[in-house]
Design a protein around this motif. Structure first.
Motif, PDB file in Angstrom:
ATOM      1  N   VAL A 124       0.840  -1.202   0.000  1.00 24.40           N
ATOM      2  CA  VAL A 124       0.000   0.000   0.000  1.00 24.40           C
ATOM      3  C   VAL A 124       0.873   1.249   0.000  1.00 24.40           C
ATOM      4  O   VAL A 124       0.649   2.188  -0.782  1.00 24.40           O
ATOM      5  CB  VAL A 124      -0.939   0.014   1.223  1.00 24.40           C
ATOM      6  N   ALA A 125       1.885   1.268   0.876  1.00 21.67           N
ATOM      7  CA  ALA A 125       2.779   2.431   0.959  1.00 21.67           C
ATOM      8  C   ALA A 125       3.540   2.631  -0.348  1.00 21.67           C
ATOM      9  O   ALA A 125       3.690   3.764  -0.823  1.00 21.67           O
ATOM     10  CB  ALA A 125       3.752   2.263   2.123  1.00 21.67           C
ATOM     11  N   GLY A 126       4.006   1.537  -0.942  1.00 17.12           N
ATOM     12  CA  GLY A 126       4.739   1.635  -2.201  1.00 17.12           C
ATOM     13  C   GLY A 126       3.878   2.154  -3.344  1.00 17.12           C
ATOM     14  O   GLY A 126       4.310   2.984  -4.141  1.00 17.12           O
ATOM     15  N   LEU A 127       2.654   1.658  -3.432  1.00 16.38           N
ATOM     16  CA  LEU A 127       1.749   2.115  -4.488  1.00 16.38           C
ATOM     17  C   LEU A 127       1.352   3.574  -4.291  1.00 16.38           C
ATOM     18  O   LEU A 127       1.202   4.327  -5.256  1.00 16.38           O
ATOM     19  CB  LEU A 127       0.499   1.233  -4.517  1.00 16.38           C
ATOM     20  N   LEU A 128       1.170   3.982  -3.017  1.00 19.76           N
ATOM     21  CA  LEU A 128       0.847   5.384  -2.743  1.00 19.76           C
ATOM     22  C   LEU A 128       1.975   6.281  -3.218  1.00 19.76           C
ATOM     23  O   LEU A 128       1.734   7.310  -3.865  1.00 19.76           O
ATOM     24  CB  LEU A 128       0.604   5.575  -1.241  1.00 19.76           C
ATOM     25  N   LEU A 129       3.212   5.892  -2.930  1.00 21.80           N
ATOM     26  CA  LEU A 129       4.363   6.668  -3.388  1.00 21.80           C
ATOM     27  C   LEU A 129       4.444   6.677  -4.907  1.00 21.80           C
ATOM     28  O   LEU A 129       4.679   7.729  -5.526  1.00 21.80           O
ATOM     29  CB  LEU A 129       5.639   6.080  -2.789  1.00 21.80           C
ATOM     30  N   PHE A 130       4.236   5.529  -5.526  1.00 19.84           N
ATOM     31  CA  PHE A 130       4.283   5.423  -6.982  1.00 19.84           C
ATOM     32  C   PHE A 130       3.243   6.329  -7.644  1.00 19.84           C
ATOM     33  O   PHE A 130       3.509   6.953  -8.669  1.00 19.84           O
ATOM     34  CB  PHE A 130       4.039   3.969  -7.381  1.00 19.84           C
ATOM     35  N   ALA A 131       2.072   6.430  -7.034  1.00 22.43           N
ATOM     36  CA  ALA A 131       0.977   7.202  -7.626  1.00 22.43           C
ATOM     37  C   ALA A 131       1.249   8.702  -7.631  1.00 22.43           C
ATOM     38  O   ALA A 131       0.577   9.443  -8.349  1.00 22.43           O
ATOM     39  CB  ALA A 131      -0.329   6.912  -6.879  1.00 22.43           C
ATOM     40  N   PHE A 132       2.238   9.162  -6.871  1.00 23.28           N
ATOM     41  CA  PHE A 132       2.549  10.591  -6.865  1.00 23.28           C
ATOM     42  C   PHE A 132       3.109  11.060  -8.205  1.00 23.28           C
ATOM     43  O   PHE A 132       2.969  12.227  -8.565  1.00 23.28           O
ATOM     44  CB  PHE A 132       3.556  10.911  -5.753  1.00 23.28           C
ATOM     45  N   ALA A 133       3.749  10.160  -8.926  1.00 23.49           N
ATOM     46  CA  ALA A 133       4.393  10.539 -10.191  1.00 23.49           C
ATOM     47  C   ALA A 133       3.392  10.522 -11.342  1.00 23.49           C
ATOM     48  O   ALA A 133       3.582   9.844 -12.357  1.00 23.49           O
ATOM     49  CB  ALA A 133       5.555   9.601 -10.475  1.00 23.49           C
ATOM     50  N   TYR A 134       2.319  11.294 -11.213  1.00 20.74           N
ATOM     51  CA  TYR A 134       1.229  11.290 -12.185  1.00 20.74           C
ATOM     52  C   TYR A 134       1.718  11.672 -13.579  1.00 20.74           C
ATOM     53  O   TYR A 134       1.359  11.044 -14.578  1.00 20.74           O
ATOM     54  CB  TYR A 134       0.136  12.252 -11.721  1.00 20.74           C
ATOM     55  N   PHE A 135       2.532  12.710 -13.664  1.00 22.34           N
ATOM     56  CA  PHE A 135       2.949  13.224 -14.977  1.00 22.34           C
ATOM     57  C   PHE A 135       4.003  12.357 -15.636  1.00 22.34           C
ATOM     58  O   PHE A 135       4.339  12.565 -16.792  1.00 22.34           O
ATOM     59  CB  PHE A 135       3.464  14.663 -14.832  1.00 22.34           C
ATOM     60  N   TRP A 136       4.521  11.387 -14.926  1.00 23.73           N
ATOM     61  CA  TRP A 136       5.469  10.445 -15.512  1.00 23.73           C
ATOM     62  C   TRP A 136       4.759   9.194 -15.988  1.00 23.73           C
ATOM     63  O   TRP A 136       5.028   8.689 -17.081  1.00 23.73           O
ATOM     64  CB  TRP A 136       6.534  10.081 -14.468  1.00 23.73           C
TER      65      TRP A 136
END
Length: 237
Positions: A15-27
């Motif tokens: 969950v924590a990893g996916l939350l962090l990953f989702a921050f890079a929306y423009f990438w």
């Protein structure tokens, strides 16, 4: 070590990893972002099913066992995740496009702001459980005895991460994000992707560090206060 417990830790890490990953929306692009968000909420459902007894105990007034702040933080985290889900439905372009608002600018501001608040709240949540996580790490790595040099190196590393976290908060313009403000000056993912995630991790590390050591300080003060009570009672007698 209990396999179910390790499975639960792996779930939380996911969950924590996916939350962090989702921050890079423009990438990553919108579709990938939405699928990552859907996976987060699916894992959260499983997470809460694992902790259903805790919620049942809370309904019976047993939440004080884990401390009022810990309980309040958990409820804020749950409310934040639900708010993130609600706002995501209003701006969806792929999975729930039929629910999207025609004018979704404000909803996007709210969605982004909640996400950054959740980054900090999740980090504090981890910081309060850091001794447990370090205990698991020691068992997995087979570390049985304390080592002064290792402790010193880890503390210096923690200090370095905390200092970097202060710098990273400025680089990411975290203040504007937390105030739900949009900025045209955003990260250039064509120049660096790893740098963005590194800054996010540093900010999270800063919050983990502050919450962990604040908890240790509070526990130490409580022990000192408890030790003084018998002495005060003897003096009164």
């Amino acid at each position: 070590m209990n396999a179910l417990f390790l499975w639960r830790l792996a779930l939380d890490a996911g969950v924590a990893g996916l939350l962090l990953f989702a921050f890079a929306y423009f990438w990553q692009g919108n579709a990938t972002h939405e699928w990552a968000g859907a996976a987060i909420f699916l894992l959260l459902v499983v997470h809460n099913l694992f902790h259903r007894r805790w919620f049942a105990g809370l309904a019976k007034g047993q939440g004080a066992r884990r401390g009022p702040f810990n309980t309040a933080l958990t409820m804020v985290l749950l409310a934040g995740m639900l708010a993130l889900l609600a706002s995501s439905l209003l701006i969806s372009e792929t999975l729930f496009a039929g629910l999207r608002l025609e004018d979704d600018f404000i909803a996007r501001q709210i969605h982004a702001g909640i996400a950054y608040w959740l980054l900090l709240i999740v980090a504090v949540h981890l910081g309060l459980r850091w001794p447990l996580l370090m205990g698991v790490a020691r068992k997995l790595l087979g570390i049985a005895r304390p080592n002064a040099l290792r402790a010193l190196v880890l503390r210096l590393l923690t200090l370095g991460i905390a200092v970097q976290g202060l710098f990273s908060a400025q680089v990411l313009d975290l203040r504007s994000r937390l105030l739900f403000q949009m900025s045209l000056d955003w990260w250039n993912f064509e120049a660096s992707v790893a740098g963005f995630f590194g800054h996010c991790l540093a900010v999270a590390g800063l919050c983990i560090c502050l919450s962990h050591y604040a908890l240790l300080l509070l526990q130490r003060r409580r022990r000192l206060a408890a030790a003084k009570r018998p002495a005060a009672r003897k003096a009164d007698a």
